[in-house]
Scaffold this motif. Structure first.
Motif, PDB file in Angstrom:
ATOM      1  N   ASP A 139     -12.856 -23.071  14.001  1.00  0.00           N
ATOM      2  CA  ASP A 139     -13.907 -23.805  13.294  1.00  0.00           C
ATOM      3  C   ASP A 139     -13.839 -23.567  11.792  1.00  0.00           C
ATOM      4  O   ASP A 139     -13.864 -24.511  10.993  1.00  0.00           O
ATOM      5  CB  ASP A 139     -15.287 -23.385  13.805  1.00  0.00           C
ATOM      6  CG  ASP A 139     -15.586 -23.956  15.178  1.00  0.00           C
ATOM      7  OD1 ASP A 139     -14.764 -24.744  15.691  1.00  0.00           O
ATOM      8  OD2 ASP A 139     -16.637 -23.606  15.748  1.00  0.00           O
ATOM      9  N   ARG A 243     -18.754 -29.660  16.769  1.00  0.00           N
ATOM     10  CA  ARG A 243     -18.747 -28.273  16.279  1.00  0.00           C
ATOM     11  C   ARG A 243     -19.311 -28.186  14.868  1.00  0.00           C
ATOM     12  O   ARG A 243     -20.029 -27.243  14.523  1.00  0.00           O
ATOM     13  CB  ARG A 243     -17.328 -27.715  16.331  1.00  0.00           C
ATOM     14  CG  ARG A 243     -16.839 -27.427  17.745  1.00  0.00           C
ATOM     15  CD  ARG A 243     -15.501 -26.703  17.709  1.00  0.00           C
ATOM     16  NE  ARG A 243     -15.084 -26.264  19.033  1.00  0.00           N
ATOM     17  CZ  ARG A 243     -14.067 -25.451  19.250  1.00  0.00           C
ATOM     18  NH1 ARG A 243     -13.361 -24.975  18.237  1.00  0.00           N
ATOM     19  NH2 ARG A 243     -13.737 -25.095  20.486  1.00  0.00           N
ATOM     20  N   GLN A 247     -22.681 -26.164  13.711  1.00  0.00           N
ATOM     21  CA  GLN A 247     -22.645 -25.148  12.660  1.00  0.00           C
ATOM     22  C   GLN A 247     -23.686 -25.440  11.583  1.00  0.00           C
ATOM     23  O   GLN A 247     -24.353 -24.528  11.089  1.00  0.00           O
ATOM     24  CB  GLN A 247     -21.246 -25.079  12.036  1.00  0.00           C
ATOM     25  CG  GLN A 247     -21.107 -24.106  10.874  1.00  0.00           C
ATOM     26  CD  GLN A 247     -21.388 -22.664  11.274  1.00  0.00           C
ATOM     27  OE1 GLN A 247     -21.277 -22.297  12.452  1.00  0.00           O
ATOM     28  NE2 GLN A 247     -21.769 -21.838  10.315  1.00  0.00           N
TER      29      GLN A 247
END
Length: 266
Positions: A139, A243, A247
């Motif tokens: 990530d 993702r 986040q």
């Protein structure tokens, strides 16, 4: 008997709208305003003599006034209706408005993140964590690369971890996009297969180096892809989007953060 003037033709058409089509006074006034504008553009030329090229030019002039696409489309619709009616009154070779389209509606560019929000988004715990998970490393590397190089998310997931040119029996494999970490750059095959070389920032290189160490342990199904899922398959566009959004929510950023926002932030 002389032919009716353009103004007389417009008045006759507006009368038809009121009486036969029974349009409201408000709607009829809107048509009248659009048609008066057509008269102004024509500059004393008979409306029956206008051509497709003339109408196209008028449309461009409207666009040049910063008129929005919806308003231009409405005016063209008014003019088109008038010429359809006019073709029933006189011998009109063709409707000059047919085929003329308003400019496409402009899509507002996604808002870029402010510097503070971008730094907060990328200030993830895996920077200082002793044993970050492969997913955390992936990530951070992906988000840093998006922010550092302004890649499209489709370009990001298409990257190989190095340049490959292999031949395995009848199957050949050659990288179209890849990371060159030694030169701190990525070779990208973008829209229309256009090739470009994009520099990669220092923070992204650090995150990529850490990720490549983790990647070596999970590379299974796809030995070429730079970014892999936990299953060892190439990362998908949708998964990157999910993702990144997760986040942003985790760090409390109120904006709707998606990969294109990072591209514009870059």
């Amino acid at each position: 008997m002389s032919s009716p003037t353009s103004t007389e033709l417009l008045q006759s058409y507006l009368s038809v709208l009121r009486t036969q089509q029974q349009l409201s006074e408000h709607t009829t006034k809107a048509y009248a305003a659009d048609l008066e504008e057509l008269l102004t553009f024509a500059q004393n030329r008979p409306l029956a003599s206008l051509t497709y090229a003339d109408i196209r030019r008028f449309s461009v002039q409207l666009h040049g006034r910063d008129l929005n696409a919806r308003s231009i489309a409405r005016k063209l619709s008014s003019w088109r209706g008038f010429y359809r009616w006019l073709a029933q009154q006189i011998d009109l070779p063709a409707n000059p408005v047919e085929g003329v389209k308003a400019p496409k509606k402009s899509k507002p560019l996604p808002k870029a993140l402010g510097v503070d929000d971008a730094m907060h988004l990328l200030d993830q715990p895996q920077r200082t964590q002793i044993n970050p998970t492969p997913a955390q490393c992936a990530d951070l590397a992906m988000f840093e690369l998006l922010y550092s190089s302004g890649l499209r998310v489709s370009e990001l997931v298409s990257l190989d971890w190095r340049a490959f040119k292999e031949k395995h029996g009848e199957k050949d494999y050659q990288s179209k996009s890849w990371l060159d970490i030694a030169e701190a750059q990525v070779h990208v095959s973008g829209k229309g297969n256009k090739q470009r070389i994009v520099p990669v920032g220092a923070h992204a290189i650090t995150a990529l180096t850490t990720w490549l160490q983790q990647r070596a342990h999970i590379a299974k199904a796809d030995p070429h892809a730079l970014f892999l899922t936990e299953r060892g398959t190439r990362m998908s566009v949708r998964l990157v989007q999910l993702r990144l959004k997760a986040q942003a929510q985790k760090t409390g950023i109120p904006a709707d953060v998606h990969p294109h926002v990072l591209r514009h932030s870059f």
